[in-house]
Design an enzyme around this catalytic site. Structure first.
Site, short mmCIF file in Angstrom:
data_model
loop_
_atom_site.label_atom_id
_atom_site.label_comp_id
_atom_site.label_asym_id
_atom_site.label_seq_id
_atom_site.Cartn_x
_atom_site.Cartn_y
_atom_site.Cartn_z
N ASP A 1 10.39 3.62 4.79
CA ASP A 1 9.79 4.76 4.09
C ASP A 1 8.33 4.49 3.75
O ASP A 1 7.92 3.34 3.59
CB ASP A 1 10.56 5.06 2.79
N GLU A 2 7.57 5.55 3.65
CA GLU A 2 6.21 5.53 3.09
C GLU A 2 5.32 4.43 3.68
O GLU A 2 4.62 3.73 2.95
CB GLU A 2 6.29 5.36 1.56
#
Ligand code: ACM
Length: 507
Positions: A298-299
């Site tokens: 993620d991210e």
């Protein structure tokens, strides 16, 4: 009645069951004895009863635990892996299931039906017949032990709280920018350096491999599968601070105690980094009896898109080579060549924005399934109300108990219905959550809502979604459940939607 709502619970005729101090637990079938011990321990803790376990047919007033083929109810007549029947009558209690897991969930229903305030005799339960089985195989709770560390004893307390709600997966977010929490024998600095602190300079800490094995075994005894997460290639500052050679300039990054995201990345493609990934995945896979190993993904705002795709495809293959199925946050669906069956975890809103739904669908297209954790419903670190001292508000509005309850997994991602949904998971990120009491207060009662979404039958397929979920019925059951939390000393937030009763049971 109980939370999550059972498939069917029919009050029956006759006198109530009286749980006498002389009652015994009668066991029959493979695995019934272990379930009976858990029931005995639960009743000892819940209401100071100390029941004997006997390997003989039940006498009047006993509790029978029967595990045998045909005992786990399912709509199509087959045995449900986690289904159970619970019959309560004057002559006794009978829990039937095809598996120990099913019987264990029957035990949790029984615990909720035993009066929470039980310092006086007699202890009575109204007669009822319950037939029950879950909608989804995966009901999860995620605890972020990277931002704030929680000790093994605290994690066990968390497991004790989630099983009452029939949550059967514990996802441990073990690594992030602020901390590395799992001992890796081939890379010892990860915990010595990377595990030395946490968010806001909080106490560090980590699990030795022995402690982790013990946690996994404790969870497994209670039919909870641990899903370890090693978040990469972003969210890796703790690793970059531990080993200079993981950095492009050969200089270790400083430890990080803030709460920004997206600034760190492994050097994808680098030979040392690739060895690092192989080593940490191998060691954690070896500690993990469950089938899933979460790789995060993620991210990754500091990883180029092409590097990201190449990295997660290789890392997911390493997971597969170690005999596990990779799980990734939905961004990992940017990669088109993940091993078949890779599981996606969707964390965008209940109404998808930008390309999140498209990324999530990649997992389904690859033969995998999805875990739904919509952040405006199932992220339990989001504040309950504006101005709360603990919690985050990046979703733009608080997440009320109603928000956690009034949504349906099969209505989030267009085209993705129950056939492609493994289950649901409530996530607790801990940038602002500093103690196990605060963990409980953020999670309860909203986890009860997410657990019900994951366990209980799909609501009727009518519009609007509000019409499909009976909030008053749910909050009435939460009020009953809270008496058990009071009795156990479990913390929860007294949100305004629930008709709470007087707090009487604190011991
Ligand atoms: C996430 O909330 N970054 C998965």
């Amino acid at each position: 009645m109980v939370v999550p709502r059972p498939v069917s619970a029919e009050p029956s005729e006759g006198s109530p069951f009286v749980l006498a101090p002389t009652a015994r637990i009668s066991v029959a079938g493979p695995g019934a004895d272990a379930v009976a011990r858990l029931l005995r321990d639960a009743l000892a803790a819940d209401c100071a009863r100390d029941l004997a376990i006997v390997d003989e047919p039940p006498a009047f007033g006993d509790i029978a635990v029967v595990i045998a083929p045909g005992e786990g109810p399912h709509e199509d007549g087959s045995d449900s892996a986690e289904g159970y029947t619970l019959e309560i009558a004057a002559e006794g209690v009978r829990i039937g299931a095809a598996t120990p897991a099913g019987a264990f969930w029957g035990v949790q229903t029984l615990r909720q039906l035993v009066p929470a305030v039980c310092d006086g005799d007699p202890l009575t339960i109204e007669p009822v017949r319950v037939h029950d089985h879950p909608r989804y195989a995966y009901r999860g709770a995620m605890l972020d032990v990277a931002r704030h560390f929680f000790t093994p004893a605290e994690v066990k307390r968390f497991i004790d709280a989630i099983v009452l709600l029939k949550v059967n997966h514990l996802h441990l977010h073990l690594t992030d920018d602020q901390g590395w929490r799992i001992q890796i024998e081939s890379w010892p600095e990860l915990t010595r350096v990377g595990g030395s602190t946490g968010s806001d300079g909080s106490r560090g800490g980590f699990y030795t491999q022995d402690e982790f094995r013990d946690l996994v075994a404790y969870a497994a005894e209670q039919h909870v599968t641990v899903v370890p997460e090693l978040d990469m290639p972003g969210h890796t500052n703790a690793a970059l601070a531990s080993y200079p050679e993981l950095n492009p300039d050969g200089v270790a990054r400083p430890l990080y105690t803030g709460s920004a995201v997206g600034f760190s990345t492994l050097q994808t493609g680098d030979a040392v980094t690739r060895r690092f990934v192989r080593d940490v995945v191998r060691e954690v896979a070896a500690l993990t009896p469950g089938p899933l190993l979460h790789l995060g993904g993620d991210e990754c705002l500091s990883t180029s898109p092409a590097d990201f795709v190449a990295f997660v495809e290789e890392a997911a293959r390493v997971v597969a080579e170690n005999g596990k199925t990779a799980v990734g946050w939905h961004e990992m669906g940017k990669a088109g060549d993940l091993p078949a069956g890779t599981v996606g975890q969707y964390w965008d809103f209940t109404t998808p924005r930008e390309r999140s739904a498209e990324y999530a669908v990649t997992f389904v297209r690859g033969g995998g399934s999805l875990i739904l954790s919509p952040s405006d419903a199932a992220y339990l670190d989001i504040v309950y109300a504006e101005g709360d001292p603990i919690g985050q508000d990046w979703t733009g509005k608080p997440t009320t108990l109603r928000d956690a309850f009034v949504w349906d997994p099969a209505r989030v991602i267009p085209g993705v219905g129950d056939a492609h949904i493994l289950g649901v998971e409530a996530a607790l990120w801990t940038e602002t959550v500093t103690s196990i009491e605060e963990v409980e207060e953020m999670v309860l009662p909203r986890l009860a809502a997410v657990a019900e979404v994951g366990w209980s039958r799909a609501p009727a397929d009518t519009e609007p979604i509000e019409a499909t979920r009976d909030l008053d019925d749910f909050t009435g059951r939460v009020a009953e459940l809270a008496e058990h939390w009071d009795a156990a000393g479990t913390r929860y937030r007294r949100v305004p939607e629930v008709p709470w009763r007087e707090v009487t049971g604190i011991r």
